[in-house]
Write an enzyme that holds these catalytic residues in place. Structure first.
Site, PDB file in Angstrom:
ATOM      1  N   LYS A 197     -39.223  59.462 -32.205  1.00  0.00           N
ATOM      2  CA  LYS A 197     -37.830  59.410 -32.665  1.00  0.00           C
ATOM      3  C   LYS A 197     -37.203  58.036 -32.465  1.00  0.00           C
ATOM      4  CE  LYS A 197     -36.730  64.168 -33.016  1.00  0.00           C
ATOM      5  NZ  LYS A 197     -35.802  65.264 -32.891  1.00  0.00           N
ATOM      6  N   LYS A 230     -35.980  68.432 -40.005  1.00  0.00           N
ATOM      7  CA  LYS A 230     -34.608  68.299 -40.508  1.00  0.00           C
ATOM      8  C   LYS A 230     -34.301  66.871 -40.916  1.00  0.00           C
ATOM      9  CE  LYS A 230     -32.710  71.503 -37.114  1.00  0.00           C
ATOM     10  NZ  LYS A 230     -32.886  71.296 -35.681  1.00  0.00           N
ATOM     11  N   LYS A 237     -44.973  67.339 -39.874  1.00  0.00           N
ATOM     12  CA  LYS A 237     -44.284  68.630 -39.756  1.00  0.00           C
ATOM     13  C   LYS A 237     -43.005  68.660 -40.590  1.00  0.00           C
ATOM     14  CE  LYS A 237     -41.127  68.347 -35.910  1.00  0.00           C
ATOM     15  NZ  LYS A 237     -40.270  69.160 -35.115  1.00  0.00           N
TER      16      LYS A 237
END
Ligand code: AQP
Length: 348
Positions: free
Chosen positions: A115, A214, A211
């Protein structure tokens, strides 16, 4: 005599774009666990702000996740549904656990690396500390089981390490105060991850090796719970595939991540095994499989989508559900944290 029901805790971030991966990997399992567990389900808004969130959007998303929980069948009266920031114990316990967790442990967390990306120096301290707050979420309730997707496995292991170190560091004190809660004299039980079920890792519709997420910039990479039937059909139609027909057996899916993902989604939604799906569709092309998959997704998500819309028309009701859940969550967490304070040596 009433039987002991293991306590379950899990959370979903209100970061928008709730998708099929969150639904199959988390929410469906939350619903199933209600029958024989005491469940605490949390909309983790404090986790959400580890990356920038527009305040109004955060409020909207918090209500949306709550509506998704309720629409999918979570019973907020029998169990507890609340948003994290309403129970201050999460932040307070996180501080104590920050002093237990080691920097070396956090440096190994792959989610932070992914991230934060290349711009690590500019990531928030909260993003780095995310797994410690997650440990506090779980340990604040002495939760025994945590249903999560595959991506959260490492964080769960860290929670167990933090709980073990706390139990060891304060072992004498815990014994002295008579606060042992586990068979081996620990205060925090070591929570078990529940990473089972038909779809622990739903992949992106654009890339079967990533994956479904969002934050993927492409809306075509995921099916959102808020998508209408036409959008779902379009996304499934455009999903990346290969030119081969579907194989007759699951072995044939090994080198075909996109095909494996679509078969996995079909299987999870239909309550079938991937092999059973291939018994019906093996040898057939995607031109035949994709419309069947789109129909199934619409059939399963349509009623949830409609119920979410109905619930979201009455935000006051959603807010009341969260307030009520927070009050009941506080009643469990506060005495546990009072014990933590005594163990650590805080005067009160
Ligand atoms: N693709 C997925 N397949 C199966 N389970 C998934 N989960 C998330 N993505 C998948 C599970 O959903 C729960 C809630 O996730 P979250 O919102 O708290 O956090 P997340 O994992 O960060 O969700 P995203 O969609 O992947 O968000 P971004 O893009 O911000 O990283 C968790 O139990 C998770 O395992």
């Amino acid at each position: 005599m009433s039987q002991h029901k293991p306590r379950v805790f899990s959370g979903v971030q209100p970061t928008g774009n709730l998708h099929l991966g969150n639904y199959l990997g988390a929410i469906v399992r939350f619903v199933d666990l209600q029958a024989d567990h005491e469940c605490i389900y949390c909309v983790v808004d404090m986790h959400a702000i580890t990356v920038w969130q527009d305040p109004q959007e955060l409020q909207r998303s918090t209500r949306e996740v709550t509506a998704a929980f309720l629409a999918a069948g979570i019973d907020a009266e029998q169990h507890i549904v609340f948003n994290q920031s309403q129970v201050s114990t999460h932040a307070e316990l996180a501080w104590v656990l920050n002093c237990i967790a080691r920097i070396g442990w956090l440096n190994r967390m792959t989610q932070f690396k992914e991230k934060a990306g290349k711009n690590r120096e500019n990531a928030s301290v909260g993003l780095y500390d995310y797994p410690v707050l997650m440990a506090a979420d779980i340990l604040a309730y002495h939760a025994e089981m945590v249903p999560v997707g595959e991506d959260q496995k490492q964080h769960l292991e860290l929670t167990r390490d933090i709980a073990s170190k706390f139990n060891n560091d304060y072992a004498e004190r815990i014994a002295e105060l008579g606060l042992a809660r586990t068979e081996d004299g620990g205060f925090f039980p070591l929570p078990e991850p529940l990473i089972k079920g038909p779809a622990t890792r739903v992949m992106s519709l654009r890339d079967g090796t990533k994956k479904m997420s969002k934050s993927d910039p492409s809306d075509y990479s995921r099916i959102n719970l808020s998508d209408d039937a036409d959008t779902i059909a379009k996304k499934v139609r455009k999903a990346k595939t290969d030119p081969e027909p579907l194989p007759e057996s699951v072995d044939g899916l090994k080198e075909r991540p996109e095909a494996a993902n679509l078969v996995g989604i079909y299987a999870a939604l239909a309550g079938m095994s991937p092999q059973e799906v291939l018994n019906d569709f093996g040898g057939k092309g995607f031109a035949e499989f994709k419309p069947a998959l789109a129909d199934l997704v619409v059939e399963k998500l349509g009623p949830i989508n409609a119920e979410m819309k109905r619930l979201l028309d009455d935000p006051a009701h959603i807010d009341a559900v969260l307030r009520n859940g927070a009050e009941r969550a506080r009643a469990i967490a506060a005495p546990i944290f009072d014990d933590v304070k005594r163990i650590v040596g805080f005067l009160s």
